[in-house]
Design an enzyme around this catalytic site. Structure first.
Site, short mmCIF file in Angstrom:
data_model
loop_
_atom_site.label_atom_id
_atom_site.label_comp_id
_atom_site.label_asym_id
_atom_site.label_seq_id
_atom_site.Cartn_x
_atom_site.Cartn_y
_atom_site.Cartn_z
N LYS A 118 1.40 -1.36 -0.14
CA LYS A 118 0.36 0.01 -0.17
C LYS A 118 1.34 1.22 0.04
O LYS A 118 2.42 1.12 0.44
CB LYS A 118 -0.79 -0.08 1.24
CG LYS A 118 -1.97 1.02 1.19
CD LYS A 118 -2.74 0.73 2.64
CE LYS A 118 -3.63 1.78 2.54
NZ LYS A 118 -4.95 1.82 3.88
N SER A 128 -10.01 1.85 2.30
CA SER A 128 -8.98 2.17 1.75
C SER A 128 -8.41 1.62 1.12
O SER A 128 -7.91 2.01 -0.07
CB SER A 128 -8.41 3.65 2.30
OG SER A 128 -7.52 2.80 3.51
N SER A 171 -10.32 -0.24 7.01
CA SER A 171 -9.93 -0.29 5.71
C SER A 171 -8.56 -1.73 5.13
O SER A 171 -8.69 -1.79 3.45
CB SER A 171 -8.72 0.77 5.51
OG SER A 171 -9.67 2.02 5.44
#
Lengths: 96, 482
Positions: free
Chosen positions: B75, B150, B174
């Site tokens: 990420k 997210s 997330s």
């Protein structure tokens, strides 16, 4: 309730220059969100201790030794503007 | 699509080299990225170089760790030395970290092959990956839908086979929510189990890094590799990290499982409810004792979270001032003008909204009414969980009230986007481990996730229940048709 003047004040505290459209939008949206927060008043929190972190660890200490940092140039290279080994910023002192 | 163990065996038997595995991953990325946009930055050369180092070790007959040569997505809010780390924000568009996060360093040390940095909601604020300043990631099961967020890029990349496993971060759901939307396994560990050093801070008391995988075993192997005490993170816990796969059992005899009553209320999609109830029946059939557990303060989680997280974010994001790194506006009149315009142009609408909420909640005269109150409610939610874990080993609920929604559906109404975190947020507030494991599909063929929540540092129990359930079903073997 939060009005447009308060939104402007908060934006200044947050160092955000908002457009008039954003000010208007945030006034409406922040009010919706603050309304939603109102449900918390249904709970009695007298004598309840606040939780600052979920899993408590206390007295985390380490020796306070200085160490040389090996990536000084890489740090400076990230600066939007620099003068040699200094970070350069626009003028700080203004007329008023 | 092969698992970590299968790929490891292929490497040991010399059926494939690590470079060939990396190349296959790069080909999948090349074929799918025009549609999916899971990655913000593909680190092709670096991946091939890392893979060739694994091959060199194999040629020298050296032992290699399980994760050596395994393609992984990271990420883009995890700092990677020399590789851009943007948080999907214009304000960090030009940022190249001079240091490496602890988790990515640990993965490098075991020879995992980083394929690139994955897309996210800007600064991890959002539930759809739509607030990314650079790209909209598509859901591999239906490209007109969001992958969740997210950590949507990390979830889509694993679901579509662009990489084998990936890392995400979870502040209010997330990791678990995109895992649910993309039909894979995603886990948020106990707060403090994984070092946050090098994770760009959003809400420091809630943020935790965790793994995505196509199976419970892959997620367990990855968590084992990144967890552990780190002196660079003062909230990191001094605990021994076991091999989580040792807790796998074929049945769940004697295991006590609680259903959180409040998560089956209004707003729960009928297909999701049906699938989750069927999953609970399956867990019962494996020998577990099922009981209903009430967590009456659970539903106040969203309100408490959307005070606490933006408050912490407003403080954490104060550092983006255009001085030491990141973007700066041109032609500023003075310092204040530079700050306010840099931040206005550098941040997107959702980030600004949360900075505004947080700044307001922490400002003079409002602190007690909002931030302090929310922290007290946090205590009540924690107490609900403590009470529940007196009588059960794990708790279960749906991961999200719905399946993946259409792109653009919720972006006009921030509050409606916040409400999808209903089931996941309380877990962060209490710092507990939580996992989403695939448990079926809705009538449109979209994946559904079952959330399994454990007590503090009881990842073992979560993995045990998840693995036994997974092995009794076929859901994790389904792959999207792309």
């Amino acid at each position: 309730m939060i009005d447009r003047e308060q939104v402007q004040k908060v934006a200044h505290l947050a160092r955000l220059k908002l457009t008039p459209d954003e000010e208007e939008q945030f006034t409406t949206q922040l009010n919706d969100i603050l309304d939603y927060f109102e449900q918390l008043s249904e709970l009695d929190v007298t004598d309840v201790q606040p939780t600052t972190r979920a899993i408590d660890v206390s007295n985390v200490v380490r020796p306070d030794h200085h160490q040389p940092y090996g990536q000084r140039e890489a740090l400076l290279e990230n600066a939007p503007d620099r003068d040699g080994e200094f970070f350069k910023v626009p003028k700080i002192v203004t007329g008023d | 699509m092969a698992s970590i163990r299968e790929l490891h065996q292929q490497l040991l038997r010399k059926e494939r080299s690590a470079v060939e595995i990396a190349q296959a991953s790069l080909e999948q990325i090349q074929a799918l990225e025009p549609t999916l946009h899971s990655f913000l930055h593909v680190t092709r050369d670096r991946a091939l170089e890392q893979a060739s180092r694994v091959d060199a070790k194999l040629a020298a007959k050296e032992a290699i760790p399980l994760l050596a040569g395994i393609p992984i997505g990271i990420k883009d809010n995890l700092c990677t030395q020399g590789v851009p780390t943007t948080c999907a924000s214009h304000i960090l568009q030009s940022f190249v970290p001079p240091y490496e996060s602890t988790v990515t360093q640990k993965l490098q040390d075991v020879g995992a092959v980083m394929m690139g940095k994955t897309n996210l909601d800007e600064f991890a604020m959002g539930g759809s990956t739509e607030t990314s300043a650079f790209a909209k990631t598509a859901n591999p099961w239906d490209v007109s839908r969001v992958p969740g967020g997210s950590s949507g890029g990390s979830a889509a990349a694993v679901a579509s086979g662009e990489c084998v496993v990936s890392l995400g971060s979870d502040t209010g759901g997330s990791i678990r929510q995109p895992a649910s939307f993309c039909g894979i396994v995603g886990m948020k560990p106990t707060y403090g189990l994984v070092s946050r050093y090098g994770l760009v801070a959003f809400a420091s008391s809630l943020d935790q890094i965790g793994p995505f995988g196509r199976s419970v075993e892959d997620a367990a192997i990855l968590l084992g590799a990144i967890a552990g005490y780190d002196p660079k993170d003062s909230t990191s816990l001094k605990v021994e990290i076991p091999d989580y796969t040792q807790f796998f059992t074929p049945d769940l005899k004697g295991k006590k499982v609680g259903i959180i009553t409040e998560t089956f209320g209004e707003g729960l999609d009928a297909d999701v409810e049906k699938a989750v109830r069927a999953a609970i029946d399956q867990i019962k059939a494996l020998g577990a004792e099922i009981q209903e557990i009430s967590c009456p303060r659970f539903r106040y989680g969203i309100a408490a979270y959307y005070i606490i997280a933006p408050s912490e974010a407003s403080a954490n994001l104060a550092r983006y001032d255009g001085v030491r790194y990141g973007t700066r506006v041109e032609n500023a009149e003075d310092l204040m003008d530079m700050y306010t315009r840099t931040r206005a142009e550098g941040f997107g609408a959702e980030v600004k909204r949360r900075i505004m909420i947080g700044t307001y909640a922490l400002s003079a005269g409002y602190y007690d009414a909002y931030y302090l109150k929310a922290q007290k409610v946090r205590t009540l939610i924690k107490q609900d969980f403590e009470k529940a874990f007196e009588s059960v080993d794990v708790l279960v609920s749906p991961t999200a009230p719905t399946t993946a929604f259409q792109s653009g559906d919720k972006s006009a109404d921030p509050l409606s986007m916040y409400l999808i975190d209903l089931m996941t947020i309380p877990v962060n507030l209490a710092g507990l481990p939580g996992m989403s494991v695939p448990c079926g599909f809705d009538s449109q063929g979209l994946p559904i996730g079952l959330q399994i929540i454990g007590n503090v540092l009881r990842e073992d129990q979560v993995f045990q229940v998840a693995h036994a359930y997974e092995q009794a079903t076929e859901w994790h073997k389904q792959a999207p048709q792309l």
